[in-house]
Design a protein around this motif. Structure first.
Motif, PDB file in Angstrom:
ATOM      1  N   ILE A 156       0.774  -1.251  -0.089  1.00  0.00           N
ATOM      2  CA  ILE A 156      -0.044  -0.035  -0.245  1.00  0.00           C
ATOM      3  C   ILE A 156       0.738   1.182  -0.074  1.00  0.00           C
ATOM      4  O   ILE A 156       0.829   2.153  -0.706  1.00  0.00           O
ATOM      5  CB  ILE A 156      -0.983  -0.023   1.243  1.00  0.00           C
ATOM      6  N   ALA A 173      -3.450  10.195  -4.270  1.00  0.00           N
ATOM      7  CA  ALA A 173      -4.531  10.100  -3.040  1.00  0.00           C
ATOM      8  C   ALA A 173      -3.450  10.513  -1.672  1.00  0.00           C
ATOM      9  O   ALA A 173      -2.390  10.316  -1.603  1.00  0.00           O
ATOM     10  CB  ALA A 173      -4.582   8.599  -2.568  1.00  0.00           C
ATOM     11  N   SER A 198      -4.709  10.331   1.552  1.00  0.00           N
ATOM     12  CA  SER A 198      -4.882   9.372   3.037  1.00  0.00           C
ATOM     13  C   SER A 198      -4.692   7.970   2.447  1.00  0.00           C
ATOM     14  O   SER A 198      -5.163   7.720   1.345  1.00  0.00           O
ATOM     15  CB  SER A 198      -6.557   9.528   3.274  1.00  0.00           C
ATOM     16  N   LYS A 199      -4.103   7.154   3.295  1.00  0.00           N
ATOM     17  CA  LYS A 199      -3.701   6.003   3.293  1.00  0.00           C
ATOM     18  C   LYS A 199      -4.779   5.048   3.629  1.00  0.00           C
ATOM     19  O   LYS A 199      -5.225   5.022   4.535  1.00  0.00           O
ATOM     20  CB  LYS A 199      -2.253   5.675   4.168  1.00  0.00           C
ATOM     21  N   PRO A 200      -4.996   4.038   2.372  1.00  0.00           N
ATOM     22  CA  PRO A 200      -6.111   3.235   2.677  1.00  0.00           C
ATOM     23  C   PRO A 200      -5.725   2.284   3.741  1.00  0.00           C
ATOM     24  O   PRO A 200      -4.523   1.799   3.740  1.00  0.00           O
ATOM     25  CB  PRO A 200      -6.359   2.632   1.377  1.00  0.00           C
ATOM     26  N   THR A 225      -6.678  -4.418   4.347  1.00  0.00           N
ATOM     27  CA  THR A 225      -7.685  -5.287   4.393  1.00  0.00           C
ATOM     28  C   THR A 225      -7.552  -6.558   4.332  1.00  0.00           C
ATOM     29  O   THR A 225      -6.884  -7.176   3.380  1.00  0.00           O
ATOM     30  CB  THR A 225      -8.957  -4.864   3.303  1.00  0.00           C
ATOM     31  N   ALA A 252     -10.479  -4.579   8.399  1.00  0.00           N
ATOM     32  CA  ALA A 252      -9.750  -3.709   8.009  1.00  0.00           C
ATOM     33  C   ALA A 252      -9.283  -2.771   9.040  1.00  0.00           C
ATOM     34  O   ALA A 252     -10.032  -2.705  10.023  1.00  0.00           O
ATOM     35  CB  ALA A 252     -10.677  -2.754   6.858  1.00  0.00           C
TER      36      ALA A 252
END
Length: 318
Positions: A83, A92, A94-96, A99, A149
């Protein structure tokens, strides 16, 4: 209840099944299998990755809890790393979250959710991860997916707590494990060659290329001739296997054809055995089992898919 299985001296043997996308699995396997080899050596857990050219794969971790959680942590770190890497080239901000999807026998999900959802709420709050238990079972199985997550640490804590519940409430009855199906990936023909599209890659399909070339030379197929020239090129893949497809009831007719004409044609052209199960009460699908060499199975699947797509576009007039 102590959620730390290991510190509590409860170092039992455990199996965790994770459902992942092919791309994530590739990253966990690593170049020439280096990454998964390192995980196996350092954790001492058995790590098994399901075979197959599927968009989804199952990773099974088995062994004592200490080993399992070490392996699990290493897998999560790898996903977190991926990620971060993808973030460097993206806009992007914000860091996802990481999950993970666990695959759990449906008979244990009740204990995990708890009365009125109290257990799952407790796990969410104490681990700080989001946890979602799927309402439906995964296709052709009695297992459900649990999606977790959050940060790597919260996911590890959450999975430890899920494992405690699963050890306290063993599955009831027989569990039919979920087996990801090979993708009915679209096939494209370019320059007389056939390619199956998987994700962003086009994978050459020599078996289908032969079929396509035959089809271009002679359409409609004179069956006997088509069969001979096809079989000649197929002896190389003589290992036999079997594969199952699930086909909606309302489409099964276009595959069987009038008095079984279509299914017989597919059997002859592919050289595979094809069995269509009787309708099951309450089910909207029929199970189709294809048996034969790898090449004849993929050809039979291709011909069935071709029938389905022509039916869908209203071209299957005959």
């Amino acid at each position: 209840m102590d959620s730390s299985l290991v510190e509590g001296g409860l170092n039992v043997t455990l199996t965790i099944r994770l459902l992942m996308h092919g791309k994530e699995v590739g990253s966990i396997i690593g170049k020439k299998g280096e990454s998964v080899k390192k995980m196996r050596e350092e954790s001492g857990a058995r790590i098994n990755i399901s075979e197959g050219n599927c968009p989804e794969r199952i990773i099974t971790l088995a062994g004592p809890t200490t080993s399992i959680f070490k392996a699990f942590s290493m897998i999560i770190e790898k996903l977190e790393e991926d990620i971060s890497t993808s973030m460097t080239n993206s806009t992007a901000t914000s860091k996802p979250p990481v999950t993970m999807r666990l695959v759990v026998p449906a008979s244990q999900c009740g204990s995990l959710i708890g009365k009125g959802g109290c257990k799952i709420k407790e796990i969410r709050e104490s681990a700080g991860a989001q946890v979602q238990v799927a309402g439906d079972m995964l296709p052709n199985s009695t297992e459900r997916a649990i999606t977790v997550a959050g940060t790597p640490q919260s996911i590890i804590e959450c999975v430890k707590q899920i494992c405690v519940v699963m050890l306290e409430s063993p599955p009831k009855g027989v569990t039919i494990p979920y087996r990801p199906k090979p993708s009915g990936s679209p096939v494209i023909f370019a320059g007389g060659q056939a390619y199956a599209v998987q994700g962003q890659h086009a994978i050459s399909q020599p078996d289908l290329t032969k079929l396509h070339q035959l089809a271009m030379q002679q359409s409609p197929f004179p069956i006997a001739h088509g069969n001979q020239s096809f079989q000649a090129g197929m002896d190389a893949s003589a290992q036999t296997g079997s594969h199952e497809l699930t086909i909606p009831n309302d489409l099964i007719g276009c595959i069987i054809g009038r008095q079984g004409a279509k299914i017989n044609e597919i059997r002859q052209m592919s050289g595979a055995q094809i069995k269509i199960a009787n309708p099951v009460e309450g089910s909207t699908d029929r199970q189709v089992t294809i048996t034969g060499s790898h090449a004849s199975i993929s050809l039979a699947e291709y011909l069935i898919n071709a029938r389905l797509s022509s039916e869908a576009t209203g071209l299957a007039a005959n």
